[in-house]
Design a protein around this motif. Structure first.
Motif, PDB file in Angstrom:
ATOM      1  N   UNK A  83      -4.954  -3.607 -39.412  1.00  0.00           N
ATOM      2  CA  UNK A  83      -3.691  -2.876 -38.957  1.00  0.00           C
ATOM      3  C   UNK A  83      -2.598  -3.935 -39.410  1.00  0.00           C
ATOM      4  N   UNK A  84      -1.183  -3.279 -39.136  1.00  0.00           N
ATOM      5  CA  UNK A  84       0.150  -4.285 -39.337  1.00  0.00           C
ATOM      6  C   UNK A  84       0.803  -3.761 -38.076  1.00  0.00           C
ATOM      7  N   UNK A  85       0.116  -3.319 -36.825  1.00  0.00           N
ATOM      8  CA  UNK A  85       0.669  -3.046 -35.574  1.00  0.00           C
ATOM      9  C   UNK A  85       0.002  -3.619 -34.252  1.00  0.00           C
ATOM     10  N   UNK A  86       0.649  -4.289 -33.596  1.00  0.00           N
ATOM     11  CA  UNK A  86       0.091  -4.586 -32.318  1.00  0.00           C
ATOM     12  C   UNK A  86       1.123  -4.280 -31.197  1.00  0.00           C
ATOM     13  N   UNK A  87       0.143  -4.280 -30.106  1.00  0.00           N
ATOM     14  CA  UNK A  87       0.780  -3.811 -28.792  1.00  0.00           C
ATOM     15  C   UNK A  87       0.709  -4.852 -27.712  1.00  0.00           C
ATOM     16  N   UNK A  88       1.453  -5.400 -27.100  1.00  0.00           N
ATOM     17  CA  UNK A  88       1.306  -6.219 -25.801  1.00  0.00           C
ATOM     18  C   UNK A  88       2.735  -6.631 -25.134  1.00  0.00           C
ATOM     19  N   UNK A  89       2.594  -6.785 -23.872  1.00  0.00           N
ATOM     20  CA  UNK A  89       3.969  -6.755 -23.140  1.00  0.00           C
ATOM     21  C   UNK A  89       4.554  -8.277 -23.356  1.00  0.00           C
ATOM     22  N   UNK A  90       5.440  -8.512 -24.038  1.00  0.00           N
ATOM     23  CA  UNK A  90       5.987  -9.760 -24.395  1.00  0.00           C
ATOM     24  C   UNK A  90       6.604 -10.374 -23.282  1.00  0.00           C
ATOM     25  N   UNK A  91       7.153  -9.702 -22.141  1.00  0.00           N
ATOM     26  CA  UNK A  91       7.563 -10.468 -20.944  1.00  0.00           C
ATOM     27  C   UNK A  91       6.773 -11.247 -20.305  1.00  0.00           C
ATOM     28  N   UNK A 119      -4.550   3.716 -35.816  1.00  0.00           N
ATOM     29  CA  UNK A 119      -4.871   2.206 -35.973  1.00  0.00           C
ATOM     30  C   UNK A 119      -3.708   1.367 -35.115  1.00  0.00           C
ATOM     31  N   UNK A 120      -4.295  -0.042 -35.103  1.00  0.00           N
ATOM     32  CA  UNK A 120      -3.348  -0.835 -34.166  1.00  0.00           C
ATOM     33  C   UNK A 120      -4.390  -1.968 -33.367  1.00  0.00           C
ATOM     34  N   UNK A 121      -3.698  -2.705 -32.698  1.00  0.00           N
ATOM     35  CA  UNK A 121      -4.536  -3.387 -31.634  1.00  0.00           C
ATOM     36  C   UNK A 121      -3.776  -3.643 -30.317  1.00  0.00           C
ATOM     37  N   UNK A 122      -4.373  -3.651 -29.227  1.00  0.00           N
ATOM     38  CA  UNK A 122      -3.778  -3.697 -28.016  1.00  0.00           C
ATOM     39  C   UNK A 122      -4.250  -5.077 -27.398  1.00  0.00           C
ATOM     40  N   UNK A 123      -3.330  -5.621 -26.437  1.00  0.00           N
ATOM     41  CA  UNK A 123      -3.770  -6.851 -25.787  1.00  0.00           C
ATOM     42  C   UNK A 123      -3.018  -6.851 -24.563  1.00  0.00           C
TER      43      UNK A 123
END
Length: 357
Positions: free
Chosen positions: A205-213, A260-264
């Motif tokens: 994938x070329x998409x990710x999810x994370x709380x950058x704060x 698709x994607x990845x979650x952290x």
């Protein structure tokens, strides 16, 4: 040529039941009750502010969080819809401290139901997608009055897991261990229709999810992974990435199952007494089951999440899931973390790799 009849969730469940010679129909009845609870919640959520159910309930739950009125209402909907049918030996909820015993006036069964009645409830006030997450386990043989210990089974023992998402449309996504299937609620007839059979997550994938704060608290393997994504085509990954964050794990999981994607939401250094933020039994295990059934990977960053032996009903854990190749990369970075350490700030200057002395 005759057009095939559309497959309703009820038909899908009955066809699955027919695959098992000794099936009694109890499991089918249980999932139908869960379906009804989700339909009732969808109606409540769909009324928006007209329901009069927005705002805080003035109560702090077992998680130490202020409950929303909708948390209380949806929890009650799940209980009242599922307690009477005779399929369950007991229930536990993210919103309740202890297991819920089936009232004496109702028959009991051989299954255990675990649920988060309204994931992402803080998003309701701004009309962003929320959902319900559920998991089904077998009650151990000979147990008629299950206690906490009987619910503490690893995610590999799940019979069924799924979620409903309440967005522009209402969908129910579930797995009984034979792939993942999505059903969309047809409001005109009041039935969930099979619209997304055999969902599969692309390996890359070329998409990710994370709380950058939370970046100042991240462990170095997560810092490394996110930085490499941010460096885009000029960095070691050789391609650009997009970042997403909805603040409702059910919505994140749905997006990943759809495209698709990845979650952290990894373990971090903010409070070393806590191994993570998400709930193992009510979020990580059921969503991890779906992700694995769809060809993805679900992990703590260090081990498969479904193999973790729960220690308490409200145990929290680090949770990373999505495209298999990306999650395995993050696991590899954790395995290698003794060999490097990032010292540069996360946003701005490029990373500096330092070998151990």
């Amino acid at each position: 040529m005759t057009t095939p009849a559309p497959r309703t969730l009820t038909r899908f469940l009955i066809e699955e039941q027919r695959r098992h010679a000794n099936a009694t129909g109890n499991f089918t009845a249980l999932v139908n009750d869960v379906r009804l609870a989700c339909k009732r919640i969808a109606t409540l959520i769909g009324k928006g502010a007209l329901s009069g159910a927005y705002g805080d309930a003035g109560v702090v739950n077992v998680q130490g969080e202020v409950q929303k009125k909708l948390d209380v209402l949806t929890n009650d909907i799940f209980i009242r819809t599922n307690e009477w049918g005779g399929q369950l030996a007991g229930m536990v909820s993210e919103e309740m401290e202890k297991p819920y015993a089936i009232p004496a006036e109702f028959p009991t069964g051989k299954y255990l139901l675990l649920f988060d009645p309204l994931d992402g409830s803080s998003n309701v006030d701004v009309n962003v997608a929320v959902g319900s997450i559920f998991s089904v386990l077998r009650c151990p043989d000979g147990v008629t009055d299950p206690s906490e210990e009987h619910f503490l089974q690893p995610g590999t023992e799940q019979v069924c897991a799924g979620y409903a998402i309440y967005g522009p449309s209402t969908m129910l996504v579930l797995s009984t261990g034979r792939g993942v299937h999505g059903f969309t609620l047809d409001r005109e007839i009041g039935e969930f229709m099979l619209t997304h059979p055999d969902l599969r997550i692309p390996e890359t994938t070329s998409e990710f999810a994370i709380n950058a704060s939370n970046s100042r608290y991240w462990e170095s393997p997560i810092t490394r992974y996110v930085r490499e994504c941010q460096e885009g085509a000029a960095g070691p990954r050789g391609r650009d990435f997009n970042m997403r964050w909805v603040a409702a794990v059910v919505a994140e999981a749905h997006r990943i199952l759809m495209r698709g994607g990845v979650y952290m939401y990894p373990r971090d250094r903010r409070d070393l007494t806590k191994p993570g933020r998400l709930r193992l039994l009510y979020e990580a295990n059921p969503l991890g089951f779906l992700i694995e059934q769809a060809g993805g990977r679900a992990s703590t960053g260090r081990e498969p999440v479904l193999t973790v032996k729960p220690e308490s009903l409200h145990q929290r854990i680090g949770f990373i899931f999505g495209a298999r190749a990306e999650v395995e990369r993050i696991e590899r970075y954790h395995a290698e973390c003794n060999d490097f350490e990032f010292k540069a700030p996360l946003f701005g200057t490029r990373s500096v790799l330092r070998s151990p002395a």
